[in-house]
Motif scaffolding. Structure first.
Motif, PDB file in Angstrom:
ATOM      1  N   TYR A 101      40.098  45.154  47.171  1.00 13.79           N
ATOM      2  CA  TYR A 101      40.728  43.883  46.806  1.00 13.79           C
ATOM      3  C   TYR A 101      42.038  44.191  46.093  1.00 13.79           C
ATOM      4  O   TYR A 101      42.268  45.332  45.665  1.00 13.79           O
ATOM      5  CB  TYR A 101      39.799  43.043  45.917  1.00 13.79           C
ATOM      6  N   MET A 102      42.871  43.159  45.975  1.00 15.22           N
ATOM      7  CA  MET A 102      44.259  43.371  45.545  1.00 15.22           C
ATOM      8  C   MET A 102      44.419  43.732  44.075  1.00 15.22           C
ATOM      9  O   MET A 102      45.279  44.541  43.721  1.00 15.22           O
ATOM     10  CB  MET A 102      45.092  42.109  45.824  1.00 15.22           C
ATOM     11  N   ASN A 103      43.651  43.105  43.159  1.00 15.82           N
ATOM     12  CA  ASN A 103      44.015  43.315  41.749  1.00 15.82           C
ATOM     13  C   ASN A 103      43.743  44.748  41.267  1.00 15.82           C
ATOM     14  O   ASN A 103      44.407  45.226  40.354  1.00 15.82           O
ATOM     15  CB  ASN A 103      43.503  42.206  40.822  1.00 15.82           C
ATOM     16  N   TYR A 104      42.814  45.449  41.905  1.00 14.34           N
ATOM     17  CA  TYR A 104      42.623  46.880  41.606  1.00 14.34           C
ATOM     18  C   TYR A 104      43.923  47.629  41.936  1.00 14.34           C
ATOM     19  O   TYR A 104      44.423  48.445  41.151  1.00 14.34           O
ATOM     20  CB  TYR A 104      41.454  47.416  42.448  1.00 14.34           C
ATOM     21  N   ILE A 105      44.454  47.327  43.119  1.00 12.48           N
ATOM     22  CA  ILE A 105      45.689  48.002  43.567  1.00 12.48           C
ATOM     23  C   ILE A 105      46.846  47.668  42.616  1.00 12.48           C
ATOM     24  O   ILE A 105      47.623  48.543  42.223  1.00 12.48           O
ATOM     25  CB  ILE A 105      46.014  47.581  45.018  1.00 12.48           C
ATOM     26  N   GLU A 106      46.923  46.391  42.230  1.00 13.80           N
ATOM     27  CA  GLU A 106      48.015  45.956  41.340  1.00 13.80           C
ATOM     28  C   GLU A 106      47.948  46.648  39.980  1.00 13.80           C
ATOM     29  O   GLU A 106      48.970  47.075  39.436  1.00 13.80           O
ATOM     30  CB  GLU A 106      47.975  44.429  41.160  1.00 13.80           C
ATOM     31  N   LYS A 122      49.429  58.434  40.899  1.00 18.90           N
ATOM     32  CA  LYS A 122      48.361  57.624  41.493  1.00 18.90           C
ATOM     33  C   LYS A 122      47.257  57.433  40.460  1.00 18.90           C
ATOM     34  O   LYS A 122      47.143  58.220  39.523  1.00 18.90           O
ATOM     35  CB  LYS A 122      47.809  58.310  42.742  1.00 18.90           C
ATOM     36  N   SER A 123      46.447  56.396  40.642  1.00 18.15           N
ATOM     37  CA  SER A 123      45.425  56.080  39.637  1.00 18.15           C
ATOM     38  C   SER A 123      44.042  55.881  40.234  1.00 18.15           C
ATOM     39  O   SER A 123      43.890  55.608  41.427  1.00 18.15           O
ATOM     40  CB  SER A 123      45.815  54.802  38.878  1.00 18.15           C
ATOM     41  N   LEU A 124      43.060  56.011  39.346  1.00 19.30           N
ATOM     42  CA  LEU A 124      41.645  55.766  39.651  1.00 19.30           C
ATOM     43  C   LEU A 124      41.114  54.882  38.537  1.00 19.30           C
ATOM     44  O   LEU A 124      41.389  55.152  37.361  1.00 19.30           O
ATOM     45  CB  LEU A 124      40.897  57.115  39.646  1.00 19.30           C
ATOM     46  N   LEU A 125      40.354  53.845  38.871  1.00 19.18           N
ATOM     47  CA  LEU A 125      39.798  52.973  37.833  1.00 19.18           C
ATOM     48  C   LEU A 125      38.293  53.199  37.688  1.00 19.18           C
ATOM     49  O   LEU A 125      37.582  53.347  38.687  1.00 19.18           O
ATOM     50  CB  LEU A 125      40.069  51.497  38.164  1.00 19.18           C
ATOM     51  N   VAL A 126      37.854  53.221  36.430  1.00 20.44           N
ATOM     52  CA  VAL A 126      36.431  53.378  36.122  1.00 20.44           C
ATOM     53  C   VAL A 126      36.067  52.399  35.000  1.00 20.44           C
ATOM     54  O   VAL A 126      36.828  51.466  34.717  1.00 20.44           O
ATOM     55  CB  VAL A 126      36.096  54.847  35.760  1.00 20.44           C
ATOM     56  N   ASN A 127      34.896  52.600  34.375  1.00 19.86           N
ATOM     57  CA  ASN A 127      34.382  51.576  33.452  1.00 19.86           C
ATOM     58  C   ASN A 127      34.612  51.833  31.972  1.00 19.86           C
ATOM     59  O   ASN A 127      34.617  50.906  31.186  1.00 19.86           O
ATOM     60  CB  ASN A 127      32.875  51.417  33.658  1.00 19.86           C
ATOM     61  N   GLY A 323      36.725  49.589  38.209  1.00 18.11           N
ATOM     62  CA  GLY A 323      37.800  48.691  38.639  1.00 18.11           C
ATOM     63  C   GLY A 323      37.263  47.365  39.132  1.00 18.11           C
ATOM     64  O   GLY A 323      37.820  46.766  40.057  1.00 18.11           O
ATOM     65  N   ASN A 324      36.201  46.894  38.518  1.00 22.02           N
ATOM     66  CA  ASN A 324      35.629  45.588  38.854  1.00 22.02           C
ATOM     67  C   ASN A 324      36.727  44.515  38.857  1.00 22.02           C
ATOM     68  O   ASN A 324      37.604  44.524  38.003  1.00 22.02           O
ATOM     69  CB  ASN A 324      34.532  45.259  37.820  1.00 22.02           C
ATOM     70  N   PRO A 325      36.697  43.591  39.816  1.00 25.28           N
ATOM     71  CA  PRO A 325      37.799  42.619  39.944  1.00 25.28           C
ATOM     72  C   PRO A 325      37.998  41.739  38.703  1.00 25.28           C
ATOM     73  O   PRO A 325      39.130  41.344  38.409  1.00 25.28           O
ATOM     74  CB  PRO A 325      37.410  41.780  41.165  1.00 25.28           C
ATOM     75  N   VAL A 326      36.921  41.425  37.996  1.00 19.56           N
ATOM     76  CA  VAL A 326      37.075  40.582  36.801  1.00 19.56           C
ATOM     77  C   VAL A 326      37.786  41.384  35.701  1.00 19.56           C
ATOM     78  O   VAL A 326      38.695  40.884  35.021  1.00 19.56           O
ATOM     79  CB  VAL A 326      35.699  40.063  36.311  1.00 19.56           C
ATOM     80  N   ALA A 327      37.410  42.656  35.568  1.00 19.11           N
ATOM     81  CA  ALA A 327      38.077  43.522  34.592  1.00 19.11           C
ATOM     82  C   ALA A 327      39.546  43.745  34.977  1.00 19.11           C
ATOM     83  O   ALA A 327      40.426  43.777  34.118  1.00 19.11           O
ATOM     84  CB  ALA A 327      37.336  44.859  34.485  1.00 19.11           C
ATOM     85  N   CYS A 328      39.809  43.879  36.272  1.00 20.85           N
ATOM     86  CA  CYS A 328      41.197  44.055  36.723  1.00 20.85           C
ATOM     87  C   CYS A 328      42.019  42.797  36.459  1.00 20.85           C
ATOM     88  O   CYS A 328      43.190  42.880  36.063  1.00 20.85           O
ATOM     89  CB  CYS A 328      41.249  44.399  38.210  1.00 20.85           C
ATOM     90  N   ALA A 329      41.421  41.639  36.652  1.00 16.47           N
ATOM     91  CA  ALA A 329      42.126  40.380  36.345  1.00 16.47           C
ATOM     92  C   ALA A 329      42.483  40.365  34.861  1.00 16.47           C
ATOM     93  O   ALA A 329      43.600  39.999  34.475  1.00 16.47           O
ATOM     94  CB  ALA A 329      41.249  39.188  36.704  1.00 16.47           C
ATOM     95  N   ALA A 330      41.532  40.790  34.035  1.00 16.22           N
ATOM     96  CA  ALA A 330      41.791  40.841  32.585  1.00 16.22           C
ATOM     97  C   ALA A 330      42.924  41.819  32.285  1.00 16.22           C
ATOM     98  O   ALA A 330      43.778  41.556  31.433  1.00 16.22           O
ATOM     99  CB  ALA A 330      40.519  41.254  31.843  1.00 16.22           C
TER     100      ALA A 330
END
Ligand code: PLZ
Length: 446
Positions: A101-106, A122-127, A323-330
């Protein structure tokens, strides 16, 4: 879109701390939750906004901790709340490695742009911070094909098995939880307040010790990474002397060692820069972020040189929620807030006011051995007057007094004698000064 009404930014006590409702609820806490969990202030929180926490008895407490350096943009910041609501209504989870989904990429695009270093990233998202540290080490070992990791005295990197090994302090983090992961080497940290050598040459001397140990005891060619907090957090806000981080980073690049900055506590405008490494123009090969990245939602990241981050085989990295979408939105709401409200500048401006207040207190109270830190990441180290011997008892009394008056402060330090200040960067000047006057009274009451 936001329907919440913000709490007035003022301290207000209507009961003792803890009040009757918190006292009752804390008995349930004791009954239901693991005894292994600590608690900085004995109240139950009902809501919070910006730098004020409201407890269930109606007390409004000034937050000088930001949930350990997390709510830099304030609690329930409006841009964070709005974006989270929108996202939660759109979808809550797909797993980025299942259906992206887009917001992880953003979020990654922004991190690649704003972290220090003028090279392809480049990046990697975790919790969590610990999970980000784990991944940075995994990637560094994979890329370099080397096993050893160099870490520092007084460091803190997390509570998972590998990150416990990376963390310096035994109690409460490691005691009884071993065995720990191998190939972790701890080297001295130039902690000037406790440095036994010549303080005028601490930076060069510490560099010589550290690089000497790496070359003679570990072998530089065996080292995958040097991992360091640009200002140590849990260890007591230990600020490395000028020149130390650049020297270390130079040594690392000369030996094919990756220089990894753990900016989990120092990141996102906290120290008066977007990232603390910027103070001395250090460009780490990898930057680890968490805490302040998403205004309170669980998110963390590893951002690094493109060739390093791309070296791992496909599906070598991942995780269900990272990189959960809700966390990325935040995170997008958080990053937007930092920019729109000039929080880097604000951390500097309020940081000066905080430094002045703390130095003023140091003049009055000789048990304050040192005031240190940058921006809104500052601390005082309490000692037996005229020495650098830790004064844990005084720290405990001051913290307790502050709590009783509705001011939440956090402690830190290898020697359990540091009071740290990590207010939301949006805190008003009035609230900060009110908290400082309570702190003054706390020292006066000793
Ligand atoms: N790296 C520099 O400060 C977390 C720990 C609180 P997680 N610091 C607060 C506690 O008592 O557990 C931290 C940090 C630095 C890594 C971490 C770990 O981040 O999100 O707590 O895993």
């Amino acid at each position: 879109m936001t329907t919440i009404t913000n709490l007035p930014q003022e301290r207000r006590l209507v009961t003792a701390i803890p009040g009757p409702k918190s006292t009752e609820a804390l008995a349930r806490r004791a009954e239901a939750t693991s005894g292994g969990l600590g608690m900085a202030i004995p109240v139950i929180i009902e809501r919070a906004s910006d730098a004020i926490l409201l407890d269930i008895d109606g007390n409004q407490i000034i937050d000088l901790g930001s949930g350990i350096g997390v709510t830099n943009v304030g609690n329930s910041a409006s841009r964070v709340v709005d974006r989270v609501i929108e996202q939660v209504q759109a979808f809550t989870h797909t797993c980025f490695t299942v259906a992206p989904y887009m917001n992880y990429i953003e979020v990654c695009e922004i991190l690649n742009r704003i972290t220090p270093g003028k090279f392809k990233k480049k990046s990697l998202l975790v919790n969590s911070g610990a999970e980000a540290v784990e991944n940075a080490i995994k990637i560094a070992r994979y890329y370099t094909k080397r096993p050893a990791v160099v870490v520092f005295e007084h460091s803190y990197h997390g509570r998972t098995n590998l990150t416990m090994a990376l963390t310096a302090k035994n109690m409460p983090y490691k005691d009884g939880f071993g065995p720990f992961a191998p190939e972790i080497y701890r080297v001295p940290m130039p902690y000037s307040f406790h440095w036994v050598g010549n303080k005028a040459t601490i930076s060069q001397d510490a560099l010589a010790i550290v690089t000497g140990k790496i070359e003679k005891e570990i072998g530089a060619h065996n080292v995958a990474a040097i991992l360091i907090e640009p200002i140590q957090g849990e260890g007591g806000f230990v600020v490395p002397p000028k020149g130390f981080l650049p020297g270390l980073s130079k040594f690392a690049s000369e030996h094919g060692i990756l220089f990894i900055a753990d900016e989990v506590q120092t990141g996102f405008a906290r120290t008066g820069h977007m990232f603390a490494c910027e103070e001395e123009g250090v460009e780490p090969d990898m930057v680890i972020t968490a805490k302040g990245i998403a205004g309170g939602l669980p998110l963390a990241a590893v951002t690094g040189r493109g060739e390093v981050m791309d070296s791992v085989h496909v599906s070598g990295l991942g995780g269900t929620y990272g990189g959960n979408p809700v966390a990325c939105a935040a995170a997008l709401g958080t990053l937007e807030t930092i920019e729109a409200e000039n929080l880097v500048e604000r951390a500097n401006k309020l940081g000066k006011i905080l430094t002045d207040s703390l130095l003023g207190l140091q003049k009055k109270y000789p048990i304050i051995g040192e005031v240190r830190g940058r921006g809104l990441m500052q601390a005082i180290e309490l000692v037996m007057p005229g020495t650098n011997e830790p004064n844990t008892a005084a720290m405990q009394k001051v913290v307790k007094y502050c709590q009783s008056q509705g001011v939440l402060v956090l402690t830190a330090g290898t020697y359990v004698n540091v009071i740290r200040f990590l207010p939301p960067i949006v805190i008003t000047q009035e609230l900060l000064l009110d908290a400082m006057s309570v702190l003054d009274d706390a020292f006066g009451s000793l």
